[in-house]
Design an enzyme around this catalytic site. Structure first.
Site, mmCIF file in Angstrom:
data_model
loop_
_atom_site.group_PDB
_atom_site.id
_atom_site.type_symbol
_atom_site.label_atom_id
_atom_site.label_comp_id
_atom_site.label_asym_id
_atom_site.label_seq_id
_atom_site.Cartn_x
_atom_site.Cartn_y
_atom_site.Cartn_z
ATOM 1 N N SER A 751 0.821 -1.195 0.000
ATOM 2 C CA SER A 751 0.000 0.000 0.000
ATOM 3 C C SER A 751 0.867 1.263 0.000
ATOM 4 C CB SER A 751 -0.939 -0.072 1.202
ATOM 5 O OG SER A 751 -2.043 0.737 0.984
ATOM 6 N N HIS A 892 -7.607 -5.630 -0.137
ATOM 7 C CA HIS A 892 -6.370 -4.874 0.051
ATOM 8 C C HIS A 892 -5.645 -5.393 1.295
ATOM 9 C CE1 HIS A 892 -4.009 -1.203 -0.420
ATOM 10 N NE2 HIS A 892 -4.156 -0.943 0.858
HETATM 11 C C1 GTR Z 1 -5.432 4.475 1.387
HETATM 12 C C2 GTR Z 1 -4.831 5.309 0.327
HETATM 13 C C3 GTR Z 1 -4.002 4.485 -0.582
HETATM 14 C C4 GTR Z 1 -3.163 3.452 0.116
HETATM 15 C C5 GTR Z 1 -3.720 3.012 1.450
HETATM 16 C C6 GTR Z 1 -2.738 2.476 2.459
HETATM 17 O O1 GTR Z 1 -6.271 5.153 2.218
HETATM 18 O O2 GTR Z 1 -5.870 5.924 -0.366
HETATM 19 O O3 GTR Z 1 -3.244 5.326 -1.424
HETATM 20 O O4 GTR Z 1 -1.846 3.848 0.251
HETATM 21 O O5 GTR Z 1 -4.376 3.991 2.122
HETATM 22 O O6 GTR Z 1 -1.598 2.860 2.498
HETATM 23 O O7 GTR Z 1 -3.206 1.683 3.244
#
Ligand code: GTR
Length: 911
Positions: A751, A892
């Site tokens: 992420s 995610h």
């Molecule tokens: C989210 C963000 C992403 C990603 C993520 C993370 O909120 O929109 O760009 O990086 O966080 O890092 O968990």
């Protein structure tokens, strides 16, 4: 009303004397509410202005389903060679005349056919007949086309003594609206229907027309003269033509490109090459669509790329002068005669309330937007929609909206059983335009189903074979161009070799894979990897290393991540613990305190290192920052609790707690990594710099601020730069640890830490493998691929991550001097892995795949294999060249599945 009409017109009296083939006798045919004025054989080859006609029987009459109706119609049936089919023919504009050319085309090809003027006689842009005649508006709306179908079929049946085996309808524009009326209201009329560029959301379309006229025609300074359309089209093509891999004056997939016309603003004197501020505002509105006062989109705007073409914005939108365009005529004609019954109604006063009135009063008669096509499907009906992407009359997006509403109502699978949509790149309204735009759309079936949409429809109805592509042709003085049209959402993808004027060199593919796979430089109109900013081509490995690579790093510094304003600093590593018997004797555990500012009272972090027990010699390690504190990566009670703040609470409020031990163990798979012979080094990312806007004061960057400054410059590093710098310092440590093989450090980040891993790997080539797990926007996902998070959103949510210059590209991704394929390519020739998750659309899996695929260009220049595939692989089908990629099911996260691939990838390259 529907049912009554159907019943009424289904009644057919057949005089006993008629047993087919007696044309004159059809005059006596008794059809309810019908008068047949003419029933005659035409053998001269000419009638009603049409020539080269075969001998046919012409029946003309009037239908009167209401007292105010006066529906003229004609039915033409060939005297010989009937193909046993019936063809219904539609009308453009406000209708008002029988479509003789359509009847002629039908009989020439063996069809019996019918056409109507829909109940009034006038030119197609005149609606004066509607004023004070609501029944005539119903006739125009849907009744005439239906009663004509019923009468036409009855006459055909009477003439031949046999019913048509199949009935088809094919028309465009208002005729596309009629086509959908038939499918929605009178599903029994036709077996197969083609609706081209349908004006089916009539009330909203004309709301758009009037609101656009207000924005342009009503205001002399905002009016865009036709003479400026060429400059607008040139700019639009410059932004979007390349996105489909073929630069040919046609935008293959306008959905995949964003164009901001801001660059057209006049800087000096006004000319045809530029737009005034008011014109620019009007232009943005034309692309944007029709919104109510609250900003809600009521109807989409026009697509780009064909503005200046013949039959484009000139006649339809701008006209020769203000208030002289076709859409002006349609918009005012509708409001004056069908909505307000006021010939003097002034479009300049048009409001949201007027639009609502129009909808309330006329939508039930004129709109054919019902997504419920169950009855049509149940009778075995098949529907083909098509629309030119450059349509200047009816925005192309509108047909996609309707198609998707059907999918939503009926389910995508069911919809696929009886509906197809073909978008036609570069085509204007129903035909014309720069792209191959002729595919049999304006007549009955001829030629074969490969090149003729009507033949494709009949094949579908008659054999069950659904059309997936239709080859369109365009003949010009310069030669012949052919190109497949693909069933939406697929687009034609150039296979990479052979003439781009030949359909055979294209294939229908999912839009994004199509763009990613074969663009030699960069996908989606992004910068070419192998071209210097000054235009010079990069053609050797040495030129990449010496010239282009440093340039790309500088571009990322200046525009996205910011320059790292630090050298190695004064970092001190203090051994804090060594446990040779950790994790049930499976591991050696080392913990090291890192004094970022070289002194105990400055910023500090804790590095945790596990090495496989009993390893012989130096071991390769995976390195990754963690989100929750070192203690979260494993339940091991020996891991020191972070001394600083916890991310799960406001800064300074909460320390890490015992209860968090092992909370993220799933994401780290420590035992598996060790069992495969790798070490794992990790640090809590907040130990480098806390992750909030203001974290700067508490992290590693503050020591590098110039005296008196509280923030870095617009092109200087943000928090991601800080975390990446911290990773490089950890690499310094690993180089000093004699148990670690520092030439084999695999950097993994998830992420935001995936973005960080890529940026660290770009700047520091000691990281021998770089792995991006779901890094998304600002990481591996193409910014120009407008799915999920975008530049505006990421900078709004996380203003501290990137450099301030990055914010300039909010909603202007196409202007970015960099994109993710360049970031991934900076790892070359080192192995790099990009991973996505199916449900993680926010991180844009397709956009991530595209960058991995496109980066291969640089790997190949350096003598390595890139990703080695062009299509996005399916779920759980990892691809491993020097570039690796997978997409797994689920959300995610980092999972055991992901680690399994990373370990395989490292084994592949290092063992
Ligand atoms: C989210 C963000 C992403 C990603 C993520 C993370 O909120 O929109 O760009 O990086 O966080 O890092 O968990």
């Amino acid at each position: 009303m529907t049912t009554n009409c159907t019943l009424l017109w289904a009644v057919l009296a057949l005089p006993g004397s008629l047993r087919g083939a007696d044309c004159a006798g059809l005059a006596k045919l008794s059809l309810p509410a019908a008068t047949i004025a003419v029933a005659e054989e035409v053998k001269s080859g000419a009638a009603n202005g049409q020539k080269d006609l075969p001998p046919f029987c012409r029946v003309a009459g009037v239908l009167k389903p209401s007292v105010d109706s006066e529906i003229r119609f004609e039915t033409w049936v060939p005297l010989a060679g009937w193909n046993s089919k019936f063809q219904g023919i539609g009308n453009g504009g406000f209708a008002g005349s029988i479509t003789y050319a359509g009847l002629a085309d039908a009989v020439r090809n063996g069809y019996a056919a019918a056409s109507t003027d829909t109940g009034h006689q006038a030119s197609g842009i005149d609606a004066g007949w509607a004023l004070g005649h609501p029944e005539k508006v119903i006739d125009f709306g849907h009744r005439a086309i239906h009663v004509t179908a019923v009468a036409g079929k009855a006459i055909t049946t009477a003439f031949y003594g046999a019913k048509p085996t199949r009935s088809y309808f094919n028309s465009c524009s208002n005729g596309g609206r009629q086509a959908l009326m038939e499918a929605q209201r009178y599903p029994e009329d036709y077996d197969g229907i083609i609706a081209g560029a349908p004006a089916n959301n009539w009330t909203h379309l004309l709301g758009l027309a009037v609101s656009n006229m207000q924005a342009t025609a009503s205001n002399a300074t905002a009016y865009i003269p036709q003479s400026k359309l060429a400059a607008i089209q040139t700019a639009a093509l410059a932004a979007c033509d390349k996105a489909d891999a073929v630069e040919d004056g046609v935008v293959g997939n306008p959905e995949g490109c964003r164009f901001d016309p801001g660059a057209l603003a006049c800087s000096g004197a006004e000319s045809d090459k530029c737009l005034t501020a008011d014109q620019l505002k009007a232009l943005r509105k034309l692309y944007d669509g029709y919104r109510d006062a609250k900003g809600k989109l009521l109807y989409p705007g026009y697509s780009l790329g064909g503005e200046a073409e013949q039959g484009g914005w000139g006649p339809w939108i701008t006209g020769n002068a203000p208030e002289k365009s076709l859409l002006f005529a349609f918009g005012t004609g509708f409001y004056r005669n069908m909505v307000f019954s006021d010939p003097n109604w002034d479009y300049r006063k048009f409001t949201d309330a007027d639009f609502k009135t129009a909808v309330a009063k006329t939508a039930s008669m004129l709109d054919s937007t019902d997504p419920d096509l169950r009855r049509f499907k149940a009778r075995g009906g098949k529907l083909i929609l098509y629309h030119g992407w450059c349509d200047a009359a009816i925005p192309a997006q509108a047909v996609i909206d309707y198609y998707q509403s059907v999918q939503k109502k009926m389910g995508a699978k069911t919809t696929g059983e009886f509906v197809r949509l073909f978008m036609v790149p570069g085509m204007q309204h129903c035909g014309g335009g720069a792209g191959p735009n002729s595919f049999g759309q304006l007549g009955v079936a001829q030629a074969d189903a490969r090149t003729n949409i009507s033949a494709a429809l009949e094949k579908w109805v008659e054999t069950g074979a659904a059309p997936e592509e239709i080859i369109a042709v365009r003949k010009t003085a310069g030669g012949v161009r052919t190109r497949p049209l693909c069933a939406y959402p697929k687009v034609a993808r150039y296979k990479g070799s052979g003439s781009t004027d030949e359909a055979a060199n294209f294939e229908c593919a999912a839009p994004d894979a199509a763009a990613a796979a074969i663009v030699p430089g960069g996908p989606l109109g992004s910068p070419d990897l192998l071209r210097m900013a000054d235009g010079r081509k990069v053609s050797t490995a040495n030129e990449w290393r010496r010239l282009r690579r440093p340039e790309v790093v500088r571009l990322f510094e200046a525009n996205q991540f910011g320059r790292t304003v630090a050298g190695r600093g004064k970092v001190v590593f203090q051994a804090a613990e060594l446990e040779k018997d950790a994790l049930g004797s499976k591991a050696v555990r080392k913990q090291t305190t890192v004094l970022w500012e070289g002194r105990p009272d400055g910023a500090r972090g804790e590095l945790l290192l596990y090495l496989p027990a009993g390893a012989k010699g130096r071991v390769p390690v995976f390195l990754g920052l963690n989100f929750g504190g070192n203690h979260t990566v494993h339940a091991d009670r020996g891991i020191r609790l972070p001394e600083v703040w916890s991310r799960r609470a406001p800064f300074g409020k909460k320390r890490a707690e015992e209860s968090g031990r092992g909370a993220d163990a799933q994401a780290w798979q420590v035992e598996t990594i060790l069992a495969r012979g790798y070490g794992l080094a990790t640090m809590y990312y907040g130990d480098i710099e806390p992750d909030f806007n203001g974290g700067l004061e508490h992290g590693v960057r503050r020591q590098f601020l110039a005296a008196g400054k509280t923030e870095f410059a617009a092109d200087e590093w943000g928090a991601i730069g800080a975390w990446a710098w911290g990773l490089s310092r950890i690499a310094d440590y690993l180089e000093s640890d004699r148990d670690v093989d520092a030439r084999h450090i695999a950097l993994m980040g998830h992420s935001r830490l995936g973005k960080t891993a890529l940026w660290a790997g770009a700047q520091d080539e000691r990281f021998g493998i770089v792995i991006s797990n779901d890094s998304g926007e600002g990481g591996a996902a193409m910014s120009r691929h407008l799915v999920g998070e975008d530049v505006a959103r990421i900078n709004e949510s996380f203003p501290h991550w990137f450099c301030r210059n990055y914010r300039k590209y909010a909603k202007r991704e196409s202007e970015l001097p960099v994109d993710a394929h360049m970031l991934v390519a900076l790892m070359a020739p080192r192995p790099v892995y990009v991973a996505s998750a199916e449900e993680d659309q926010w991180a844009d899996p397709e956009g991530e795949f595209m960058s991995a695929a496109a980066a291969g260009t640089v790997y190949e220049l350096l003598g390595k294999k890139g990703l080695g595939v062009r299509e996005m692989p399916g779920i759980h089908q990892p691809v491993m060249g020097t570039v690796g990629y997978h997409i797994r099911a689920g959300k995610h996260a980092v999972t055991a599945y992901d680690w399994e691939q990373y370990l395989k990838f490292a084994d592949l390259h290092w063992k």
